[in-house]
Each structure stands twice: as structure tokens, then as C-alpha cells.
Write a protein that holds these residues in place. Structure first.
Motif, PDB file in Angstrom:
ATOM      1  N   THR A  80       0.848  -1.191   0.000  1.00  0.00           N
ATOM      2  CA  THR A  80       0.000   0.000   0.000  1.00  0.00           C
ATOM      3  C   THR A  80       0.882   1.238   0.000  1.00  0.00           C
ATOM      4  OG1 THR A  80      -1.764  -1.105   1.234  1.00  0.00           O
ATOM      5  CG2 THR A  80      -1.745   1.310   1.273  1.00  0.00           C
ATOM      6  N   VAL A  81       0.606   2.155  -0.917  1.00  0.00           N
ATOM      7  CA  VAL A  81       1.314   3.433  -0.952  1.00  0.00           C
ATOM      8  C   VAL A  81       0.359   4.519  -0.484  1.00  0.00           C
ATOM      9  CG1 VAL A  81       2.400   5.185  -2.410  1.00  0.00           C
ATOM     10  CG2 VAL A  81       2.896   2.764  -2.793  1.00  0.00           C
ATOM     11  N   THR A  82       0.754   5.225   0.556  1.00  0.00           N
ATOM     12  CA  THR A  82      -0.031   6.343   1.076  1.00  0.00           C
ATOM     13  C   THR A  82       0.686   7.634   0.720  1.00  0.00           C
ATOM     14  OG1 THR A  82      -0.766   5.000   2.953  1.00  0.00           O
ATOM     15  CG2 THR A  82      -1.029   7.396   3.133  1.00  0.00           C
ATOM     16  N   GLU A  83       0.086   8.422  -0.180  1.00  0.00           N
ATOM     17  CA  GLU A  83       0.739   9.678  -0.538  1.00  0.00           C
ATOM     18  C   GLU A  83       0.178  10.810   0.309  1.00  0.00           C
ATOM     19  OE1 GLU A  83      -2.787  10.426  -3.305  1.00  0.00           O
ATOM     20  OE2 GLU A  83      -1.820   8.746  -2.286  1.00  0.00           O
ATOM     21  N   VAL A  84       1.044  11.748   0.667  1.00  0.00           N
ATOM     22  CA  VAL A  84       0.662  12.892   1.490  1.00  0.00           C
ATOM     23  C   VAL A  84       1.170  14.158   0.816  1.00  0.00           C
ATOM     24  CG1 VAL A  84       0.843  14.009   3.744  1.00  0.00           C
ATOM     25  CG2 VAL A  84       0.829  11.503   3.598  1.00  0.00           C
ATOM     26  N   ASN A  85       0.268  15.100   0.571  1.00  0.00           N
ATOM     27  CA  ASN A  85       0.638  16.377  -0.032  1.00  0.00           C
ATOM     28  C   ASN A  85       1.108  17.327   1.066  1.00  0.00           C
ATOM     29  OD1 ASN A  85       0.919  18.742  -1.457  1.00  0.00           O
ATOM     30  ND2 ASN A  85      -1.254  18.972  -1.956  1.00  0.00           N
ATOM     31  N   LEU A  86       2.385  17.663   1.043  1.00  0.00           N
ATOM     32  CA  LEU A  86       2.967  18.542   2.057  1.00  0.00           C
ATOM     33  C   LEU A  86       2.875  20.015   1.681  1.00  0.00           C
ATOM     34  CD1 LEU A  86       6.249  16.501   2.649  1.00  0.00           C
ATOM     35  CD2 LEU A  86       4.122  16.360   3.971  1.00  0.00           C
ATOM     36  N   GLY A  87       2.445  20.300   0.449  1.00  0.00           N
ATOM     37  CA  GLY A  87       2.486  21.682  -0.012  1.00  0.00           C
ATOM     38  C   GLY A  87       3.923  22.173  -0.016  1.00  0.00           C
ATOM     39  N   ASN A  91       7.349  22.194   8.150  1.00  0.00           N
ATOM     40  CA  ASN A  91       6.860  21.724   9.449  1.00  0.00           C
ATOM     41  C   ASN A  91       5.888  20.561   9.276  1.00  0.00           C
ATOM     42  OD1 ASN A  91       8.300  23.618  11.011  1.00  0.00           O
ATOM     43  ND2 ASN A  91       6.723  25.171  10.689  1.00  0.00           N
ATOM     44  N   LYS A  92       5.049  20.649   8.245  1.00  0.00           N
ATOM     45  CA  LYS A  92       4.122  19.548   7.971  1.00  0.00           C
ATOM     46  C   LYS A  92       4.894  18.299   7.565  1.00  0.00           C
ATOM     47  CE  LYS A  92      -0.011  18.215   5.398  1.00  0.00           C
ATOM     48  NZ  LYS A  92      -1.050  18.595   4.409  1.00  0.00           N
ATOM     49  N   ALA A  93       5.987  18.490   6.846  1.00  0.00           N
ATOM     50  CA  ALA A  93       6.808  17.343   6.453  1.00  0.00           C
ATOM     51  C   ALA A  93       7.282  16.579   7.679  1.00  0.00           C
ATOM     52  CB  ALA A  93       8.001  17.811   5.621  1.00  0.00           C
ATOM     53  N   ASP A  98       6.654  12.047  11.417  1.00  0.00           N
ATOM     54  CA  ASP A  98       6.453  11.502  12.766  1.00  0.00           C
ATOM     55  C   ASP A  98       5.231  10.586  12.809  1.00  0.00           C
ATOM     56  OD1 ASP A  98       8.658  12.807  13.802  1.00  0.00           O
ATOM     57  OD2 ASP A  98       7.515  14.533  14.532  1.00  0.00           O
ATOM     58  N   ALA A  99       4.162  11.001  12.128  1.00  0.00           N
ATOM     59  CA  ALA A  99       2.934  10.202  12.114  1.00  0.00           C
ATOM     60  C   ALA A  99       3.163   8.868  11.413  1.00  0.00           C
ATOM     61  CB  ALA A  99       1.813  10.979  11.425  1.00  0.00           C
ATOM     62  N   ALA A 100       3.910   8.893  10.316  1.00  0.00           N
ATOM     63  CA  ALA A 100       4.196   7.661   9.580  1.00  0.00           C
ATOM     64  C   ALA A 100       5.044   6.710  10.421  1.00  0.00           C
ATOM     65  CB  ALA A 100       4.910   7.991   8.273  1.00  0.00           C
ATOM     66  N   ILE A 101       6.022   7.264  11.114  1.00  0.00           N
ATOM     67  CA  ILE A 101       6.872   6.445  11.984  1.00  0.00           C
ATOM     68  C   ILE A 101       6.047   5.847  13.117  1.00  0.00           C
ATOM     69  CG2 ILE A 101       8.759   6.553  13.660  1.00  0.00           C
ATOM     70  CD1 ILE A 101      10.099   8.625  11.805  1.00  0.00           C
ATOM     71  N   ALA A 102       5.141   6.654  13.680  1.00  0.00           N
ATOM     72  CA  ALA A 102       4.326   6.198  14.806  1.00  0.00           C
ATOM     73  C   ALA A 102       3.425   5.024  14.426  1.00  0.00           C
ATOM     74  CB  ALA A 102       3.484   7.355  15.336  1.00  0.00           C
ATOM     75  N   ARG A 103       2.941   5.000  13.191  1.00  0.00           N
ATOM     76  CA  ARG A 103       2.065   3.893  12.803  1.00  0.00           C
ATOM     77  C   ARG A 103       2.841   2.722  12.202  1.00  0.00           C
ATOM     78  NH1 ARG A 103       0.536   7.708   8.708  1.00  0.00           N
ATOM     79  NH2 ARG A 103       0.942   6.942   6.593  1.00  0.00           N
ATOM     80  N   GLY A 104       4.166   2.835  12.180  1.00  0.00           N
ATOM     81  CA  GLY A 104       5.006   1.709  11.815  1.00  0.00           C
ATOM     82  C   GLY A 104       5.051   1.381  10.341  1.00  0.00           C
ATOM     83  N   VAL A 105       5.111   2.396   9.480  1.00  0.00           N
ATOM     84  CA  VAL A 105       5.225   2.124   8.047  1.00  0.00           C
ATOM     85  C   VAL A 105       6.517   1.367   7.771  1.00  0.00           C
ATOM     86  CG1 VAL A 105       3.868   4.162   7.427  1.00  0.00           C
ATOM     87  CG2 VAL A 105       6.371   4.322   7.520  1.00  0.00           C
ATOM     88  N   ALA A 106       6.527   0.650   6.656  1.00  0.00           N
ATOM     89  CA  ALA A 106       7.701  -0.163   6.318  1.00  0.00           C
ATOM     90  C   ALA A 106       8.772   0.636   5.592  1.00  0.00           C
ATOM     91  CB  ALA A 106       7.276  -1.353   5.462  1.00  0.00           C
ATOM     92  N   GLY A 107       8.371   1.724   4.927  1.00  0.00           N
ATOM     93  CA  GLY A 107       9.334   2.527   4.186  1.00  0.00           C
ATOM     94  C   GLY A 107       8.830   3.945   4.004  1.00  0.00           C
ATOM     95  N   ILE A 108       9.769   4.875   3.839  1.00  0.00           N
ATOM     96  CA  ILE A 108       9.439   6.291   3.680  1.00  0.00           C
ATOM     97  C   ILE A 108      10.122   6.833   2.428  1.00  0.00           C
ATOM     98  CG2 ILE A 108       9.651   8.609   4.673  1.00  0.00           C
ATOM     99  CD1 ILE A 108       9.917   7.125   7.447  1.00  0.00           C
ATOM    100  N   VAL A 109       9.332   7.456   1.556  1.00  0.00           N
ATOM    101  CA  VAL A 109       9.870   8.173   0.402  1.00  0.00           C
ATOM    102  C   VAL A 109       9.461   9.628   0.570  1.00  0.00           C
ATOM    103  CG1 VAL A 109      10.025   8.296  -2.108  1.00  0.00           C
ATOM    104  CG2 VAL A 109       9.475   6.107  -1.007  1.00  0.00           C
ATOM    105  N   MET A 110      10.404  10.547   0.431  1.00  0.00           N
ATOM    106  CA  MET A 110      10.081  11.956   0.663  1.00  0.00           C
ATOM    107  C   MET A 110      10.604  12.864  -0.436  1.00  0.00           C
ATOM    108  SD  MET A 110      11.016  14.581   3.830  1.00  0.00           S
ATOM    109  CE  MET A 110       9.762  13.970   4.959  1.00  0.00           C
ATOM    110  N   VAL A 111       9.694  13.733  -0.925  1.00  0.00           N
ATOM    111  CA  VAL A 111      10.077  14.899  -1.721  1.00  0.00           C
ATOM    112  C   VAL A 111       9.969  16.074  -0.758  1.00  0.00           C
ATOM    113  CG1 VAL A 111       9.716  16.201  -3.837  1.00  0.00           C
ATOM    114  CG2 VAL A 111       8.904  13.841  -3.689  1.00  0.00           C
ATOM    115  N   ALA A 116      16.706  21.737   3.823  1.00  0.00           N
ATOM    116  CA  ALA A 116      17.365  21.993   5.102  1.00  0.00           C
ATOM    117  C   ALA A 116      16.919  21.025   6.193  1.00  0.00           C
ATOM    118  CB  ALA A 116      17.101  23.432   5.547  1.00  0.00           C
ATOM    119  N   ILE A 117      15.779  20.365   6.002  1.00  0.00           N
ATOM    120  CA  ILE A 117      15.307  19.424   7.020  1.00  0.00           C
ATOM    121  C   ILE A 117      15.952  18.047   6.857  1.00  0.00           C
ATOM    122  CG2 ILE A 117      13.106  20.632   7.228  1.00  0.00           C
ATOM    123  CD1 ILE A 117      11.787  18.357   5.670  1.00  0.00           C
ATOM    124  N   GLY A 118      16.845  17.909   5.893  1.00  0.00           N
ATOM    125  CA  GLY A 118      17.481  16.624   5.631  1.00  0.00           C
ATOM    126  C   GLY A 118      18.055  15.930   6.854  1.00  0.00           C
TER     127      GLY A 118
END
Length: 344
Positions: A80-87, A91-93, A98-111, A116-118
């Protein structure tokens, strides 16, 4: 971070980067060791969730990217891929991460909306033991190590754009004295700097005595490009011809629209976009336009490539490649359909 530098120093015959022939393949840059993101994560079987956190997720490129990711996930099964629009909200990123980590996702892809938040993103993923992949815009840890990356080679993309613009300029027979180049994009985004510097460098190698270049900083949206271009046009009333390139299709088409709204004829505009998902609209409508060409980049390809390597990491323990680079193609009004551009 590299500073703003899209000016005439690049429009010379100085040695530049050769245009690379890119294929959708994983490769190592050989220059930096990727940041060790969750290298010890255990392999998983059964259903898995991968979150795709995207800046400006309503832009067509990123919509295509999410669709490509979901299509590949469906074909793989139990993904399952859950996409999230960060605009554009950094801060939302972080909160969505944090929310994705809390629910235990298996992998994270980020644009990331802001590179600077790297360090913060990489540290959080590593601490949680979740593999992280930077998409489109690279991310670096505090020590400078890059996270695994999927996307495009910015400098090579820019080189292709500059080459095409130079060919169009030469064919038009314009004079540098009454021509200006507008180079438009987000000045503090590394991939934009790479693309625009690459365009300026390759244009300068092919054109002797190139026109003066005017850098225009935007947030990479059509609206901001259109608005910012207005002041440039007003300040350059004596200019007869315009060459336009940008960090993305939004930037380039925004400036071209501003020029045409100001009464500049399409024949006096040589716009070369990046993406083709907006430039194609004029071609599909059969309109006379200043959007002469665009480098086609497929968000679908990047999204599917991201999920492929991420699932391989999660299920098979295969290390995420340092770089996964997608192919690009130059298109115009004559070949965009044949090249597979989907114009919505």
C-alpha cells in the motif's frame, strides 16, 4: 548550499558538463557514501505500507508520481502506498514523518519542501529503523552523507534544455543585442540551481556572444512566475525577442504566459520547458505559442522506480541504490504524443 548563479558567466565557451544519456537504472555516483538509513532493518513479508511524502503534491508531475507508485505497488501485491501532499510546508513534512513512523510504516519516500530538514528527517528514520528514500530533491545528513535518491540528474537535464534553446535561437537568427534570456526557478533549491546552471552552460557553449540573462526567483509555481515576470518585462521594453527556460514547466510556462499577455508575439518567444505536462496543453489545442519545446520527465517513472527499490529493500534486504536516475526526452508540438506525454 550553492548560491544563486544563473548569469552570463555560464554563457561562455568554457568547458562544461557533457550531456549524459540517462536510463531508468540504479547507479552509484562514486562520490559519496549514502547516509546509513536503517541499514539493519529486518526483511518483512506480508502486507506493507510505504508512505510517499510529496511537496506540492497537487502539481501534475507529483500527481503522476503518486499514480506511478500506486500502480507498481498494486502489481507487486500486498503493498500500500499512502501519498501525502505537504504543499511547501517543512513543518508539515516533519509532523507527517512523525505520524508515519508512529504507525510503523515499512518505508518512507520523501520529496522534501525544504532540503534543510534533511538531517532531521534522516536521523528520525534511522532511529526508527525505517528505510528512507529521497525523491526528486536530495537530502543530506548532518555529516554531509546523502540519503539514497531517486529522480533525475539536474545538470544533465539543464544541459538538454540549453542545447535545445541554443538550436532554436540559432535557427531564429536573432541578435543578442535585442534578445534577453529569462532563467526562472527557486533559487535556494539545489536541483533548480543545477538545472538552470546546466542550461546556461550548454547554451553558452553552442552560442557565441550569447544574449544577457535575467535570473528570476520564484516558488516554482505558475502564478509566481507569471507575477515576477511582469516586472522584468516592464523594465526591458526595448527587448524584441525572449528565450525562456525554467526549473520546471510551471516556471517556464508562467513566464511565457506573462510575455504573451504583455503583447509579445509567440514568434518572438523561445520557451523550453521542463516536464511537458503544461507545455503540451498549447500543442494539444493547436495554439500558436511561445512554448516551443520541453524536456519530458515522467513522474510516473520516478514513482514506480521508488517503490520498486524500496520494496526490494523491505522484502529482500537489497540495499537502496545511492542513485536511481530516470530517463528524459525532448519533445515539441510535432512529437509529444509519440513520446508518451499524457496531457490532462
Amino acid at each position: 548550499m550553492k548560491t544563486w548563479s544563473w548569469n552570463n558567466k555560464h554563457l561562455t565557451g568554457a568547458a562544461g558538463l557533457a550531456v549524459l544519456a540517462l536510463v531508468l537504472t540504479a547507479c552509484s555516483s562514486g562520490q559519496a557514501t549514502p547516509a546509513p538509513v536503517a541499514s539493519g532493518a529486518a526483511m518483512k513479508s506480508g502486507p506493507i505500507e510505504i508512505v510517499y511524502l510529496q511537496k506540492q503534491g497537487d502539481q501534475q508531475y507529483f500527481v503522476d508520481q503518486a499514480n506511478g507508485a500506486k500502480a507498481l505497488a498494486k502489481s507487486l501485491g500486498d503493498v500500500t502506498v499512502t501519498e501525502v501532499n505537504l504543499g511547501t510546508d517543512a513543518n508539515k513534512a516533519i509532523s507527517e514523518l512523525d505520524a508515519a513512523i508512529a504507525r510503523g510504516v515499512a518505508g518512507i519516500v520523501m520529496v522534501a519542501p525544504d532540503q534543510a530538514i534533511g538531517p532531521q528527517v534522516i536521523d528520525k528514520a534511522k532511529a526508527a529503523g525505517i528505510p528512507l528514500l529521497a525523491s526528486d530533491d536530495g537530502l543530506k545528513a548532518a555529516d554531509g552523507a546523502a540519503a539514497p535518491f531517486v529522480g533525475f540528474n539536474g545538470t544533465s537535464m539543464g544541459s538538454s534544455i540549453g542545447d535545445k534553446a541554443a538550436d532554436l535561437y540559432t535557427a531564429a537568427g536573432w541578435k543578442a543585442s535585442d534578445t534577453r534570456i529569462i532563467a526562472v526557478g527557486k533559487a535556494d533549491l539545489s536541483v533548480c540551481v543545477q538545472r538552470l546552471d546546466g542550461a546556461a552552460s550548454s547554451f553558452g557553449k553552442k552560442v557565441t556572444g550569447a544574449p544577457a540573462s535575467i535570473p528570476v526567483g520564484t516558488d516554482n509555481s505558475v502564478t509566481d512566475a507569471l507575477n515576477k515576470a511582469g516586472g522584468v518585462i516592464t523594465a526591458n521594453q526595448g527587448v524584441k525577442h525572449w528565450v525562456v527556460w525554467g526549473c520546471n514547466d510551471e516556471s517556464e510556462t508562467g513566464v511565457v504566459t506573462a510575455l504573451q499577455n504583455a503583447g509579445v508575439a509567440p514568434a518572438d518567444i523561445l520557451g523550453v520547458g521542463l516536464g511537458a505536462y503544461l507545455t503540451c496543453k498549447d500543442w494539444a489545442a493547436g495554439q500558436d505559442t511561445g512554448n516551443k519545446a520541453s524536456l519530458y520527465i515522467s513522474g510516473n517513472d520516478v514513482g514506480s522506480a521508488a517503490i520498486k527499490v524500496m520494496v526490494d529493500k523491505i522484502r529482500n534486504g537489497v540495499a537502496l541504490p545511492a542513485e536511481t536516475i530516470a530517463a528524459t526526452h525532448m519533445v515539441d508540438a510535432t512529437n509529444w504524443k509519440a513520446e508518451g506525454v499524457v496531457c490532462t
